[in-house]
Write an enzyme that holds these catalytic residues in place. Structure first.
Site, PDB file in Angstrom:
ATOM      1  CB  CYS A 142      21.425  14.113  -4.406  1.00 43.32           C
ATOM      2  SG  CYS A 142      22.282  14.343  -5.970  1.00 43.32           S
ATOM      3  CD  GLU A 177      18.775  13.209   0.927  1.00 47.03           C
ATOM      4  OE1 GLU A 177      18.882  14.192   1.678  1.00 47.03           O
ATOM      5  OE2 GLU A 177      19.151  13.219  -0.257  1.00 47.03           O
TER       6      GLU A 177
HETATM    7  P1  NDP Z   1      25.012  19.815   3.997  1.00 48.41           P
HETATM    8  O1  NDP Z   1      23.858  20.628   3.591  1.00 48.41           O
HETATM    9  O2  NDP Z   1      25.155  19.427   5.424  1.00 48.41           O
HETATM   10  O3  NDP Z   1      26.375  20.521   3.613  1.00 48.41           O
HETATM   11  C1  NDP Z   1      26.662  20.972   2.305  1.00 48.41           C
HETATM   12  C2  NDP Z   1      27.675  22.095   2.389  1.00 48.41           C
HETATM   13  O4  NDP Z   1      27.066  23.222   3.005  1.00 48.41           O
HETATM   14  C3  NDP Z   1      28.896  21.760   3.219  1.00 48.41           C
HETATM   15  O5  NDP Z   1      30.017  22.367   2.632  1.00 48.41           O
HETATM   16  C4  NDP Z   1      28.527  22.370   4.550  1.00 48.41           C
HETATM   17  O6  NDP Z   1      29.596  22.651   5.378  1.00 48.41           O
HETATM   18  C5  NDP Z   1      27.851  23.642   4.101  1.00 48.41           C
HETATM   19  N1  NDP Z   1      26.995  24.261   5.105  1.00 48.41           N
HETATM   20  C6  NDP Z   1      26.332  23.686   6.141  1.00 48.41           C
HETATM   21  N2  NDP Z   1      25.609  24.612   6.805  1.00 48.41           N
HETATM   22  C7  NDP Z   1      25.817  25.809   6.186  1.00 48.41           C
HETATM   23  C8  NDP Z   1      25.360  27.144   6.401  1.00 48.41           C
HETATM   24  N3  NDP Z   1      24.518  27.441   7.385  1.00 48.41           N
HETATM   25  N4  NDP Z   1      25.795  28.113   5.574  1.00 48.41           N
HETATM   26  C9  NDP Z   1      26.617  27.823   4.540  1.00 48.41           C
HETATM   27  N5  NDP Z   1      27.098  26.585   4.293  1.00 48.41           N
HETATM   28  C10 NDP Z   1      26.697  25.581   5.097  1.00 48.41           C
HETATM   29  O7  NDP Z   1      24.990  18.518   3.063  1.00 48.41           O
HETATM   30  P2  NDP Z   1      25.904  17.244   3.172  1.00 48.41           P
HETATM   31  O8  NDP Z   1      27.333  17.654   3.030  1.00 48.41           O
HETATM   32  O9  NDP Z   1      25.492  16.461   4.371  1.00 48.41           O
HETATM   33  O10 NDP Z   1      25.511  16.467   1.830  1.00 48.41           O
HETATM   34  C11 NDP Z   1      24.428  15.619   1.729  1.00 48.41           C
HETATM   35  C12 NDP Z   1      23.217  16.330   1.147  1.00 48.41           C
HETATM   36  O11 NDP Z   1      23.532  16.869  -0.122  1.00 48.41           O
HETATM   37  C13 NDP Z   1      22.062  15.388   0.904  1.00 48.41           C
HETATM   38  O12 NDP Z   1      20.861  15.976   1.322  1.00 48.41           O
HETATM   39  C14 NDP Z   1      22.053  15.214  -0.600  1.00 48.41           C
HETATM   40  O13 NDP Z   1      20.821  14.857  -1.136  1.00 48.41           O
HETATM   41  C15 NDP Z   1      22.495  16.566  -1.046  1.00 48.41           C
HETATM   42  N6  NDP Z   1      23.003  16.496  -2.416  1.00 48.41           N
HETATM   43  C16 NDP Z   1      22.228  17.014  -3.423  1.00 48.41           C
HETATM   44  C17 NDP Z   1      22.638  16.907  -4.737  1.00 48.41           C
HETATM   45  C18 NDP Z   1      21.805  17.480  -5.848  1.00 48.41           C
HETATM   46  O14 NDP Z   1      22.339  17.634  -6.945  1.00 48.41           O
HETATM   47  N7  NDP Z   1      20.562  17.821  -5.622  1.00 48.41           N
HETATM   48  C19 NDP Z   1      23.897  16.232  -5.101  1.00 48.41           C
HETATM   49  C20 NDP Z   1      24.624  15.741  -3.962  1.00 48.41           C
HETATM   50  C21 NDP Z   1      24.178  15.879  -2.668  1.00 48.41           C
HETATM   51  P3  NDP Z   1      30.268  21.514   6.303  1.00 48.41           P
HETATM   52  O15 NDP Z   1      31.626  21.470   5.782  1.00 48.41           O
HETATM   53  O16 NDP Z   1      30.167  22.005   7.687  1.00 48.41           O
HETATM   54  O17 NDP Z   1      29.536  20.247   6.098  1.00 48.41           O
END
Ligand code: NDP
Length: 488
Positions: free
Chosen positions: A289, A391
């Site tokens: 991120c 992003e």
């Molecule tokens: P997602 O938002 O797709 O998923 C994150 C988590 O949320 C996963 O466990 C996912 O489940 C879950 N999730 C998805 N939809 C829902 C919902 N409707 N309700 C509850 N939970 C849900 O992110 P990614 O996994 O694709 O990670 C990448 C993103 O994370 C990037 O945008 C990155 O910038 C951000 N990030 C931010 C950081 C920070 O500190 N600001 C650090 C690291 C990453 P599932 O298992 O289905 O994917």
């Protein structure tokens, strides 16, 4: 090397249990597409059991009421066990995410242990405030746990980010229901046995598995027994979670997406700026991120920067994540590979100049099915182009020229994100001036990704809500109570 197919169960109320609907999903090694895990998907009923267990452990268990020193000692024990199992955890993280093993072993697993130890130590030093009112009344504050927390984490740094939330959640006396991303559940699932061995009471730590919308993630964010949600992930997911949690008024802490500007002024020390900018662009295949995914370079040094940056990128070893000398592995999945590579077409349509990369690297036979892309560098004059604004979350970085400090600031602040920024200059006044004007939660000057866990961490604008780190994490995970005593 870990090669067997693992069965990953949920951890609820101190036991590893199977999916109540017998639903299993598969996880593949992103470097090879080989099957590495079969995971038990948590149904609505399973999530309910986990939330009820966490509620029961919070209301009637010993966790919340035990002496802070005893609670924190158990959390520190978790940290010790993580370090004892460091190699196994690092191997699994490399296998699941495709990140180089040395990155997991040297950085992420020790940081995960430190997350727990840090908050245990920090919590023991906390007190409250007193507000005497003349001679008649005395106010004092207590910081009490909130209740049950849903901790939801993404796939890029699964174990490190989960412990970053779990440390303050537990140290303050709350209980947790954790969901790792469905693509990378292996290390986080081991938190159950680590908690058990450390003597954490049953029900305090629960781990469920599954997907987001209409699935495990949504069930955890709408459940009436959940009081708060600490979420790291995409900005759009954050919006959905906020809506889902609104009916039951859950408090939220969000760490969301980013598109950091890495600003290189003409007086920068390029000996330092080049290797760190390479890290900032390509660590974990750019799936960070905090990635410095837009490099703003002052025009007077652009040619030199391009030559040196391109050479450094060409020296990165792209290969098998389990090998000691690998610098960059694949991206996490087929779906993500398609998203990342779709930006190559977008870059072409928007007339960006390809400086380096942009195709699959030459790889040994066993990695032919992996989701690999070369470290890829574009030069784009137009800062409003999509590759400069969105992003990409992969090994794709864009160089953007600027002439003046004001122009650099305008470009830096032109995206919806504001997680972090990086500034390279030898001019002290400029370092401060620009740091103050970049609208982002963390600014690194002549460095990147240096973290003091006491410092606030979080995003401006669409990069988050709230701050984590030190007392900021404790604030989120506690309710402040004021007690007013009449002295007469
Ligand atoms: P997602 O938002 O797709 O998923 C994150 C988590 O949320 C996963 O466990 C996912 O489940 C879950 N999730 C998805 N939809 C829902 C919902 N409707 N309700 C509850 N939970 C849900 O992110 P990614 O996994 O694709 O990670 C990448 C993103 O994370 C990037 O945008 C990155 O910038 C951000 N990030 C931010 C950081 C920070 O500190 N600001 C650090 C690291 C990453 P599932 O298992 O289905 O994917």
């Amino acid at each position: 090397m870990v090669s067997e197919v693992r069965e990953v169960k949920m951890y609820i109320n101190g036991e590893y249990v199977e999916s109540s609907i017998a639903s299993i999903f598969e996880v593949k090694n992103p470097a090879t597409q080989e099957l590495i895990a079969r995971v038990h998907e948590s149904s609505k009923e399973d999530v309910d059991r986990a939330c009820q267990a966490a509620r029961q452990a919070f209301e009637s268990g010993p966790w919340r009421t035990m002496p802070v020193s005893e609670r924190c000692q158990k959390i520190r024990r978790m940290a010790e066990i993580i370090m004892e199992r460091r190699e196994e955890l690092a191997r699994l993280e490399a296998l699941d995410v495709g990140k180089p093993y040395p990155v997991a072993f040297e950085r992420e697993i020790p940081r995960a242990a430190h997350n727990l130890k840090f908050f245990a130590d920090f919590m023991e030093q906390q007190g409250g405030e007193t507000y005497p009112m003349d001679e008649d009344y005395l106010n004092y504050t207590r910081y009490e746990p909130v209740g049950v927390a849903s901790l939801i984490t993404p796939w890029n740094l699964p174990f490190m980010l989960t412990t970053w939330k779990l440390g303050p959640c537990l140290a303050t006396g709350n209980t947790a229901v954790i969901k790792p991303a469905e693509m990378t559940p292996m290390t986080v699932s081991l938190l159950g046995e680590i908690a058990k061995e450390a003597g954490i009471p049953d029900g305090v730590v629960n781990v469920v598995h599954g997907f987001g919308p209409n699935s495990t993630g949504e069930f955890m964010t709408t459940h009436p027994e959940v009081d708060m949600i600490s979420f790291t992930g995409e900005t759009n997911t954050g919006k959905a979670i906020m809506k889902n949690g609104a009916d039951s008024l859950k408090r939220v802490s969000f760490e969301l997406g980013g598109k950091a500007a890495n600003i290189v002024f003409e007086d920068a020390d390029l000996e330092k700026a080049i290797p760190v900018s390479i890290q900032a662009a390509f660590l974990n295949s750019g799936q960070v991120c905090l990635a410095g995914s837009r490099i703003l370079v002052q025009r007077s040094i652009m040619d030199e920067f391009v030559t040196r940056f391109k050479k450094a990128a060409s020296e990165l070893i792209v290969g098998d994540p389990q090998e000691e000398n690998t610098n960059m592995g694949p991206v996490v999945s087929q779906e993500h590979y398609e998203k990342v590579t779709s930006y190559l077409k977008i870059a072409e349509q928007e007339n960006a100049t390809l400086v380096y990369g942009g195709k699959r690297p030459n790889l040994p036979e066993h990695l032919q099915n992996g989701y690999y892309l070369e470290p890829t560098i574009y030069l784009q004059e137009n800062p409003t182009a999509r590759i400069c604004q969105e992003e990409i979350f992969g090994p794709v970085v864009t160089l953007i020229p600027f002439d003046t400090e004001d122009e650099a600031l305008e470009i830096a602040n032109s995206t919806p994100y504001g997680l972090n920024g990086v500034i390279w200059t030898e001019n002290l006044q400029r370092a401060h001036r620009v740091s103050h004007k970049v609208r982002a939660g963390t600014i690194w000057v002549n460095c990147w990704f240096v973290r003091d866990l006491r410092a606030p961490f979080g995003g401006f604008k669409k990069s988050g809500i709230g701050r984590e780190g030190g007392k900021h994490s404790l604030e989120f995970f506690t309710e402040a109570k004021n007690i007013c005593i009449a002295l007469q």
